[in-house]
Write an enzyme that holds these catalytic residues in place. Structure first.
Site, short mmCIF file in Angstrom:
data_model
loop_
_atom_site.label_atom_id
_atom_site.label_comp_id
_atom_site.label_asym_id
_atom_site.label_seq_id
_atom_site.Cartn_x
_atom_site.Cartn_y
_atom_site.Cartn_z
N LYS A 240 57.75 -35.17 -28.77
CA LYS A 240 58.69 -36.01 -28.13
C LYS A 240 59.92 -35.37 -28.72
CE LYS A 240 58.72 -40.05 -26.28
NZ LYS A 240 57.80 -40.73 -25.36
N1 GLU Z 1 57.83 -40.46 -21.53
C1 GLU Z 1 56.70 -40.71 -21.14
C2 GLU Z 1 55.59 -41.17 -22.10
O1 GLU Z 1 55.83 -41.70 -23.07
C3 GLU Z 1 56.18 -39.60 -20.28
C4 GLU Z 1 55.91 -38.23 -21.07
C5 GLU Z 1 55.62 -36.93 -19.91
O2 GLU Z 1 55.35 -37.17 -18.86
O3 GLU Z 1 55.54 -35.77 -20.81
O4 GLU Z 1 54.42 -41.12 -21.95
#
Ligand code: GLU
Length: 410
Positions: free
Chosen positions: A102
């Site tokens: 993240k």
């Molecule tokens: N931000 C989204 C999540 O928390 C998508 C993450 C992604 O597609 O890599 O799942």
């Protein structure tokens, strides 16, 4: 309790369920790598603002690190760390070949001009570019980031490394974006509820639904559930909430928001405070905004039988325990909002193959994946006699532990 401590509590409960050897805990709980950078931005008025940017890579045993980038003033290392580990468990549970990561910058993007936002995104990407790569770490949108931000990230990376659309997902359709990806998280929320209801002989038809947050996730969940016959009776956004027990006109609410307004601008509805949307007397609640909104302070006022966690980490462990004991069905975040990263996987594979799927194919496969995730989670919950959240974490931890062991990390 800090966000990473909350996720670790869920980890520990699940680890006990599967008798995970204690010596594995540290590798699976802590991050593999945490990158923490300064992000200076020259403002339009000539001043200099310095933000803090993070990219946390939690576990890469099952594939390239994967996860969104959020822009929010509350971003800090413990939040990003927690969200990175949730991505590891989410990709494992949905069985997509990625690890978990993240990113985030502690900025309020509503205070920046478009030029300043582009400068911030390019600076942040340049500072973390050495840990990114289409087979190393692939960012995506998250809170307050969107396809335009992904386009800037992709351009910043590609200007150094050559044209690399697979470096980010959630891109614009004009280059490398996948039709269906933008809608995938919200649709996935609806598909998981549809399947979980089917398992107990019910359908979304006629069910009443309250949704907190009306951004990309909340609005697409609303549209999809409305099309399945559910009635959306309450929604909220950052300015406040609205309620109408015989059904809100979802298209009208989306028009208001897309025109730069708020759901509170809708006609013929009762107004609510943002928090009150969680306490509406209806069948289903979908938190689809910030984390930690269902807590021990408001848990006794929550009246629904079903909670579908569109947001990441919306329920604190104490509230989760109370809800489970009360028999409330929770479709946990790592399952319910996994449509986003599953859609990202579809986009990434198409980029690698330089090929585009039609949107119907994307949606069919997404629905299939989400239904399978529900069956695996709820099947394991019944088998082990634990909550769906504990089961979801346990299934995911088993998969990550197996891959980590085979690769020699454990
Ligand atoms: N931000 C989204 C999540 O928390 C998508 C993450 C992604 O597609 O890599 O799942």
């Amino acid at each position: 309790m800090r966000a990473d401590e909350m996720v670790n509590r869920y980890f520990l409960e699940a680890a006990e369920t599967i008798d995970l050897p204690e010596e594995y805990y540290e590798v699976l709980q802590s991050s593999y790598r945490e990158t923490d950078v300064q992000v200076p931005v020259h403002r339009d008025d000539g001043s200099l603002s310095v933000y803090r940017g993070y990219r946390v890579q939690h576990n890469g045993a099952r594939g390239p690190y994967k996860g969104g980038v959020r822009y929010h003033p509350a971003v800090d290392i413990s939040e990003v760390r927690a969200l990175a580990s949730l991505m590891t468990w989410k990709t494992a549970l949905l069985n997509v070949p990625f690890g978990g990561a993240k990113g985030g910058v502690n900025v309020d993007p509503s205070e920046l001009s478009t030029r300043e936002l582009e400068a911030l995104t390019r600076r942040f990407t340049a500072s973390i570019t050495h840990v990114l790569g289409p087979f190393r770490d692939v960012p995506a949108p998250d809170m307050n980031t969107n396809p335009q931000v992904m386009a800037w990230m992709m351009d910043a990376y590609s200007s150094k490394n050559g044209y690399t659309p697979a470096i980010v997902t959630g891109k614009p359709l004009a280059f490398g974006g996948a039709p269906g990806r933008r809608q995938a998280t919200g649709r996935g929320v609806a598909y998981t509820l549809e399947r979980a209801l089917e398992r107990v002989g019910r359908t979304p038809e006629g069910m009443t639904v309250a949704i907190q947050g009306f951004g990309n996730v909340g609005s697409w969940a609303a549209l999809t559930l409305r099309d399945m016959g559910a009635k959306i009776v309450a929604i909220s956004d950052i300015r406040g909430g609205i309620q109408r027990m015989d059904g809100i006109n979802v298209d009208r609410a989306i028009e208001k928001v897309e025109a730069g307004g708020s759901v509170v601008d809708c006609a013929d509805v009762d107004l609510l405070d943002s928090g009150e949307v969680l306490e509406v007397n209806c069948d289903v609640l979908i938190p689809a905004a910030l984390g930690e909104v269902i807590t021990k302070e408001n848990v006794d006022d929550i009246k629904v039988d079903w909670i579908v966690e569109g947001a990441n980490n919306p329920t604190t462990p104490d509230a989760d325990q109370t809800l489970f004991e009360r028999g409330v069905n929770i479709i946990p975040d790592i399952l319910a909002n996994g449509g986003g990263v599953t859609g990202s996987y579809f986009e990434w594979t198409q980029n690698i193959q330089q090929f585009t799927w039609p949107e119907e194919q994307f949606n069919e496969r997404l629905r299939e994946k989400m239904r399978q995730g529900v069956d695996e989670t709820f099947g394991a919950a019944d088998r082990w006699g634990v909550s769906p959240r504990q089961a979801a974490f346990a299934v995911a931890i088993e998969r990550v532990a197996e891959a980590s062991k085979l690769r020699g990390y454990l």
